[in-house]
Enzyme design. Sequence first.
Site, short mmCIF file in Angstrom:
data_model
loop_
_atom_site.label_atom_id
_atom_site.label_comp_id
_atom_site.label_asym_id
_atom_site.label_seq_id
_atom_site.Cartn_x
_atom_site.Cartn_y
_atom_site.Cartn_z
N ARG A 20 50.27 39.56 27.53
CA ARG A 20 49.07 39.22 27.47
C ARG A 20 49.01 37.62 27.85
O ARG A 20 48.17 37.17 28.48
CB ARG A 20 48.31 39.63 26.43
CG ARG A 20 46.81 39.21 26.32
CD ARG A 20 45.96 39.90 27.66
NE ARG A 20 44.60 39.86 27.54
CZ ARG A 20 43.71 40.29 28.41
NH1 ARG A 20 44.13 40.76 29.54
NH2 ARG A 20 42.45 40.11 28.32
N SER A 30 39.09 41.75 41.67
CA SER A 30 40.80 41.86 41.47
C SER A 30 41.37 43.16 41.80
O SER A 30 41.30 43.45 43.04
CB SER A 30 40.87 41.56 39.98
OG SER A 30 42.27 41.42 39.36
N HIS A 83 41.09 32.97 38.55
CA HIS A 83 41.01 34.42 38.85
C HIS A 83 39.95 35.07 38.17
O HIS A 83 39.12 36.03 38.68
CB HIS A 83 42.32 35.24 38.60
CG HIS A 83 42.37 36.63 39.21
ND1 HIS A 83 42.24 36.74 40.43
CD2 HIS A 83 42.38 37.79 38.58
CE1 HIS A 83 41.94 38.24 40.65
NE2 HIS A 83 42.20 38.63 39.30
N ASP A 84 39.77 34.56 36.62
CA ASP A 84 38.77 35.26 36.15
C ASP A 84 37.16 34.91 36.02
O ASP A 84 36.34 35.46 35.28
CB ASP A 84 39.04 35.21 34.50
CG ASP A 84 40.05 36.54 34.03
OD1 ASP A 84 40.17 37.39 34.69
OD2 ASP A 84 40.35 36.50 32.85
N ASP A 142 41.84 30.07 42.13
CA ASP A 142 42.67 31.34 42.02
C ASP A 142 44.22 31.21 42.53
O ASP A 142 44.25 30.97 43.46
CB ASP A 142 41.96 32.40 42.28
CG ASP A 142 42.66 33.95 42.26
OD1 ASP A 142 43.43 33.78 41.29
OD2 ASP A 142 41.68 34.65 42.34
#
Length: 374
Positions: free
Chosen positions: A220, A149, A352-353, A319
């Site tokens: 968040r 990232s 993405h994570d 992603d």
Amino acid sequence: MREFIPPATRFITLPDGFTMRRGGVLDGARVAYEAVGRLNEARDNVVLVLTGMSPDAHITAHEEDATPGWWEHMVGPGRPIDTDRWYVICVNALGSCKGSTGPASVDPTTGEPYGMRFPQLSIEDVADAAAILVRALEVDTLACVVGASMGGMSALSLLVRHPGLARNLINISGAVHALPYAIAVRSLQREAIRSDPRWSHGRYRDDALHYPRSGMRLARKLGMMTYRSAREWDQRFGRARLTGNRRSENRPFDPEFRVEGYLQAHADRFAHHFDPNSYLYLSRCIDLFDLGESCGGTQDAALARLSLDAALVIGVETDTLFPLHQQRQIADGLRKGGTEVQFKALESDEGHDAFLVDVARFGPPIAKFLSLIW
């Protein structure tokens, strides 16, 4: 403003007059790190891990801190990044609130937290600080630098700005610059924080009455929606309701679906464990990064000039934040410079994570690559 420093964190002091790329200088600044494994006699078994935006330096459990780290199942004895073989150094990014100097740190000239007086941060500053740390630990050449990232950006910047510092690269869900969609999302996150009246132009205090909790929670939640994929949301939550949840006539918009409860729980945990100003600075430095601009040329030329033995570049099809074609660009650019490149396009649902949670897919290619360069 408060820093959140793991108990086993160590520090390297940066030289006074550390010059920031976009203006300003830091005196008395430091970089936080943790190291696991054993450094061999030749000092050539070092793997440097550069983090994403929010992790600290505590990458895995070890003798000095037995709590699980943020990449616990990837790093450790017998794991893909095997600490029986490698000496792993994990660096907390400059600008963070997890030990390295950032907006929440005390400015030695005033005795007060920097807040918005902290100089504008860049990925290049993060990379330069990490390079100083490596040399301060008397490591001449890294066996491999690993970045995921934002850490993938930092790794590329480090390699361009400090030629010869590393022989190999693992770049995971990284990019040579941010795309408009990602910039737009982070812009909304920053606006959410800055629009909270309790942010108070960055002069908030760390108590219930003066902390921008609402802005941080919303930022968040927006982030979590981009870190995972819509496919995962569908499979994981569907339209399931929260158990035992009953709608109140006076509060008809309280969370009712499980996905709402998931976002709220993550936001509540994060809101008081990360400094809002650090969030603003780190978020913005991701947007501003451009590898080509950083070295006065094009992105492809910057990648081609890297002198590496080998590289592993990994991306995920789901992603949306750092799309797969950005990792393909990195792989192609490195190949043009003569680097032996392995490119892996993984089908993980976690977006993405995925590198944090889908060890079953990410672990084997990482372990194999590190075995080959060993």
